[in-house]
Design a protein around this motif. Structure first.
Motif, PDB file in Angstrom:
ATOM      1  N   GLU A  29       0.848  -1.201   0.059  1.00 47.73           N
ATOM      2  CA  GLU A  29       0.053  -0.063  -0.030  1.00 47.73           C
ATOM      3  C   GLU A  29       0.802   1.176  -0.003  1.00 47.73           C
ATOM      4  O   GLU A  29       1.560   1.648   0.832  1.00 47.73           O
ATOM      5  CB  GLU A  29      -1.025  -0.001   1.197  1.00 47.73           C
ATOM      6  CG  GLU A  29      -1.866   1.227   1.268  1.00 47.73           C
ATOM      7  CD  GLU A  29      -3.176   0.786   0.600  1.00 47.73           C
ATOM      8  OE1 GLU A  29      -3.859   1.817   0.279  1.00 47.73           O
ATOM      9  OE2 GLU A  29      -3.585  -0.160   0.397  1.00 47.73           O
ATOM     10  N   SER A  34       0.644   2.289  -5.763  1.00 47.34           N
ATOM     11  CA  SER A  34      -0.214   1.002  -5.645  1.00 47.34           C
ATOM     12  C   SER A  34      -0.910   1.271  -4.448  1.00 47.34           C
ATOM     13  O   SER A  34      -0.654   1.555  -3.011  1.00 47.34           O
ATOM     14  CB  SER A  34       0.806  -0.105  -5.381  1.00 47.34           C
ATOM     15  OG  SER A  34       1.652   0.241  -4.528  1.00 47.34           O
ATOM     16  N   ARG A  36      -5.329   0.277  -2.559  1.00 51.37           N
ATOM     17  CA  ARG A  36      -6.651  -0.343  -2.682  1.00 51.37           C
ATOM     18  C   ARG A  36      -7.870   0.818  -2.995  1.00 51.37           C
ATOM     19  O   ARG A  36      -7.789   1.535  -2.311  1.00 51.37           O
ATOM     20  CB  ARG A  36      -7.136  -1.474  -1.484  1.00 51.37           C
ATOM     21  CG  ARG A  36      -6.246  -2.456  -1.332  1.00 51.37           C
ATOM     22  CD  ARG A  36      -6.775  -3.579  -0.285  1.00 51.37           C
ATOM     23  NE  ARG A  36      -5.835  -4.702  -0.125  1.00 51.37           N
ATOM     24  CZ  ARG A  36      -5.906  -5.679  -0.788  1.00 51.37           C
ATOM     25  NH1 ARG A  36      -6.836  -5.731  -1.773  1.00 51.37           N
ATOM     26  NH2 ARG A  36      -5.100  -6.757  -0.734  1.00 51.37           N
ATOM     27  N   ASP A  37      -8.946   0.272  -3.915  1.00 49.06           N
ATOM     28  CA  ASP A  37      -9.758   1.181  -4.047  1.00 49.06           C
ATOM     29  C   ASP A  37     -11.100   0.272  -4.032  1.00 49.06           C
ATOM     30  O   ASP A  37     -11.402  -0.278  -5.081  1.00 49.06           O
ATOM     31  CB  ASP A  37      -9.784   2.069  -5.405  1.00 49.06           C
ATOM     32  CG  ASP A  37     -11.292   2.766  -5.323  1.00 49.06           C
ATOM     33  OD1 ASP A  37     -11.842   2.999  -4.544  1.00 49.06           O
ATOM     34  OD2 ASP A  37     -11.313   3.405  -6.711  1.00 49.06           O
ATOM     35  N   GLY A  38     -11.320  -0.001  -2.818  1.00 47.86           N
ATOM     36  CA  GLY A  38     -12.395  -0.964  -2.668  1.00 47.86           C
ATOM     37  C   GLY A  38     -11.780  -2.365  -2.626  1.00 47.86           C
ATOM     38  O   GLY A  38     -10.524  -2.555  -2.048  1.00 47.86           O
ATOM     39  N   LYS A  39     -12.378  -3.383  -3.652  1.00 47.70           N
ATOM     40  CA  LYS A  39     -11.625  -4.725  -3.771  1.00 47.70           C
ATOM     41  C   LYS A  39     -10.557  -4.466  -4.820  1.00 47.70           C
ATOM     42  O   LYS A  39      -9.948  -5.302  -5.141  1.00 47.70           O
ATOM     43  CB  LYS A  39     -12.870  -5.574  -4.144  1.00 47.70           C
ATOM     44  CG  LYS A  39     -13.617  -5.747  -2.749  1.00 47.70           C
ATOM     45  CD  LYS A  39     -14.474  -6.876  -3.264  1.00 47.70           C
ATOM     46  CE  LYS A  39     -15.318  -7.259  -1.993  1.00 47.70           C
ATOM     47  NZ  LYS A  39     -16.425  -8.342  -2.419  1.00 47.70           N
ATOM     48  N   THR A  40     -10.402  -3.301  -5.448  1.00 47.22           N
ATOM     49  CA  THR A  40      -9.636  -3.114  -6.828  1.00 47.22           C
ATOM     50  C   THR A  40      -8.506  -2.645  -6.376  1.00 47.22           C
ATOM     51  O   THR A  40      -8.274  -1.615  -5.476  1.00 47.22           O
ATOM     52  CB  THR A  40     -10.272  -2.185  -7.703  1.00 47.22           C
ATOM     53  OG1 THR A  40     -11.445  -2.842  -8.169  1.00 47.22           O
ATOM     54  CG2 THR A  40      -9.306  -2.186  -9.000  1.00 47.22           C
ATOM     55  N   ILE A  41      -7.288  -3.042  -6.693  1.00 47.82           N
ATOM     56  CA  ILE A  41      -5.858  -2.623  -6.768  1.00 47.82           C
ATOM     57  C   ILE A  41      -5.561  -1.364  -7.838  1.00 47.82           C
ATOM     58  O   ILE A  41      -5.604  -1.989  -8.783  1.00 47.82           O
ATOM     59  CB  ILE A  41      -4.784  -3.643  -6.651  1.00 47.82           C
ATOM     60  CG1 ILE A  41      -4.841  -4.635  -5.554  1.00 47.82           C
ATOM     61  CG2 ILE A  41      -3.439  -2.984  -6.415  1.00 47.82           C
ATOM     62  CD1 ILE A  41      -4.160  -5.684  -5.300  1.00 47.82           C
ATOM     63  N   LYS A  42      -5.160  -0.423  -7.357  1.00 49.24           N
ATOM     64  CA  LYS A  42      -4.969   0.696  -8.519  1.00 49.24           C
ATOM     65  C   LYS A  42      -3.563   1.157  -8.237  1.00 49.24           C
ATOM     66  O   LYS A  42      -2.972   1.149  -7.356  1.00 49.24           O
ATOM     67  CB  LYS A  42      -5.923   1.582  -8.462  1.00 49.24           C
ATOM     68  CG  LYS A  42      -7.456   1.175  -8.875  1.00 49.24           C
ATOM     69  CD  LYS A  42      -8.455   2.233  -8.966  1.00 49.24           C
ATOM     70  CE  LYS A  42      -9.846   1.900  -9.354  1.00 49.24           C
ATOM     71  NZ  LYS A  42     -10.866   2.967  -9.365  1.00 49.24           N
ATOM     72  N   GLU A  47      -0.932   0.160 -12.984  1.00 55.76           N
ATOM     73  CA  GLU A  47      -1.320   0.313 -14.244  1.00 55.76           C
ATOM     74  C   GLU A  47      -0.184  -0.351 -15.286  1.00 55.76           C
ATOM     75  O   GLU A  47      -0.472  -0.606 -16.208  1.00 55.76           O
ATOM     76  CB  GLU A  47      -1.697   1.604 -14.357  1.00 55.76           C
ATOM     77  CG  GLU A  47      -2.967   1.887 -13.984  1.00 55.76           C
ATOM     78  CD  GLU A  47      -3.722   3.038 -14.746  1.00 55.76           C
ATOM     79  OE1 GLU A  47      -3.392   3.532 -15.768  1.00 55.76           O
ATOM     80  OE2 GLU A  47      -4.622   3.843 -14.034  1.00 55.76           O
ATOM     81  N   GLU A  50       0.308  -4.030 -15.333  1.00 59.33           N
ATOM     82  CA  GLU A  50      -0.924  -4.623 -15.710  1.00 59.33           C
ATOM     83  C   GLU A  50      -0.543  -4.644 -17.313  1.00 59.33           C
ATOM     84  O   GLU A  50      -0.951  -5.769 -17.978  1.00 59.33           O
ATOM     85  CB  GLU A  50      -2.449  -3.928 -15.409  1.00 59.33           C
ATOM     86  CG  GLU A  50      -2.520  -4.470 -13.975  1.00 59.33           C
ATOM     87  CD  GLU A  50      -3.828  -3.627 -13.662  1.00 59.33           C
ATOM     88  OE1 GLU A  50      -4.871  -4.405 -12.509  1.00 59.33           O
ATOM     89  OE2 GLU A  50      -4.166  -2.553 -14.088  1.00 59.33           O
ATOM     90  N   LYS A  61      -1.033 -12.502 -11.381  1.00 61.02           N
ATOM     91  CA  LYS A  61      -1.995 -12.167 -10.342  1.00 61.02           C
ATOM     92  C   LYS A  61      -1.093 -11.118  -9.672  1.00 61.02           C
ATOM     93  O   LYS A  61      -0.014 -11.278  -9.043  1.00 61.02           O
ATOM     94  CB  LYS A  61      -2.525 -13.195  -9.474  1.00 61.02           C
ATOM     95  CG  LYS A  61      -3.218 -12.893  -8.110  1.00 61.02           C
ATOM     96  CD  LYS A  61      -3.382 -13.946  -7.408  1.00 61.02           C
ATOM     97  CE  LYS A  61      -4.395 -13.611  -6.087  1.00 61.02           C
ATOM     98  NZ  LYS A  61      -4.643 -14.722  -5.129  1.00 61.02           N
TER      99      LYS A  61
END
Length: 239
Positions: A29, A34, A36-42, A47, A50, A61
């Motif tokens: 974190e 890097s 968390r935005d809710g359950k999404t890793i942003k 980016e 990914e 993953k």
């Protein structure tokens, strides 16, 4: 010749199995790189990673965990990597590298109005500095003679200590500080270090996959995508 052929076939087989199993990419974190935005890793690094993995055609993953755990995973677990990792001389032989996700300076900062001042690292050593366990900055601080260290589990814990006056300074990415100082009462004190930041993979990571990842990252940088991602997260790549 037979021995060479056997080694080659085994290498191809291992690489194929690895691709099928996928790559674990661990991170911490550390907004806005890097988080968390809710359950999404942003994040700006997330980016990039990914896009690199998708363009390279490699199953993957992304997992978020405390830095010390992520760093240890990439040292001990096949087909695992950790990001965003500072590339130092000490770390160089410990991993295989895909970089740079960014090239950055780490600076020491304090909360506004703290009265903490230091023109250089020698003057900064008198203060209590907060950092994260197993983080690059913990090693860098120790290498530069800092002994009054307060070690937390993650970046946000260290930042809270700084804002609450429990520590005097903390190291931070200068690129991130440019954004964070508009949101929090913080100010720069002095420069700690300069380093490339990238993806550090377990030292037996397949070379063919590593090459595909590096090629994809090189393309991402060359076509301006990296800069676009930085801009979207309010970061400047011109530091």
């Amino acid at each position: 010749m037979k021995k060479l052929l056997l080694v080659t076939l085994l290498s191809i087989s291992a690489s194929t199995q690895a691709t099928a199993a996928g790559v674990i990419l661990a991170t911490e974190e550390y907004p806005p790189f890097s988080y968390r935005d809710g359950k999404t890793i942003k994040g700006a690094s997330v980016e990039q990673v990914e896009k690199v993995m998708k363009d390279a055609g490699i199953d993957y993953k992304i997992a978020m965990m405390p830095w010390a755990r992520a760093y240890n995973l990439a040292q001990t677990t096949p087909m695992s990597c950790v990001f965003t990792t500072a590339h130092s001389a000490k770390r160089d032989p410990m991993f295989k590298w895909v970089e740079p996700l960014l090239v950055d300076r780490n600076i020491l900062i304090t909360r506004s109005g703290s009265g903490v001042t230091a023109k250089n690292l020698e003057e900064a050593r008198q203060y209590t500095i907060g950092t994260q366990r197993e983080d690059y900055t913990e090693v860098t601080l120790k290498e530069n003679g800092f002994t009054k260290l307060d070690v937390a589990t993650d970046f946000n814990a260290t930042l809270r200590k700084l804002l609450n006056g429990r520590i005097d300074m903390m190291p931070i990415s200068e690129i991130y500080f440019t954004k964070l100082k508009t949101e929090q009462p913080l100010e720069k004190v002095t420069v700690l270090s300069t380093q490339p930041m990238g993806v550090a993979c377990e030292k037996n990571f397949p070379n063919d996959l590593l090459a595909k990842m590096q090629e994809a990252l090189d393309k991402l940088i060359a076509d301006g995508t990296q800069k676009t991602i930085f801009t979207r997260y309010g970061l400047s790549s011109e530091n």
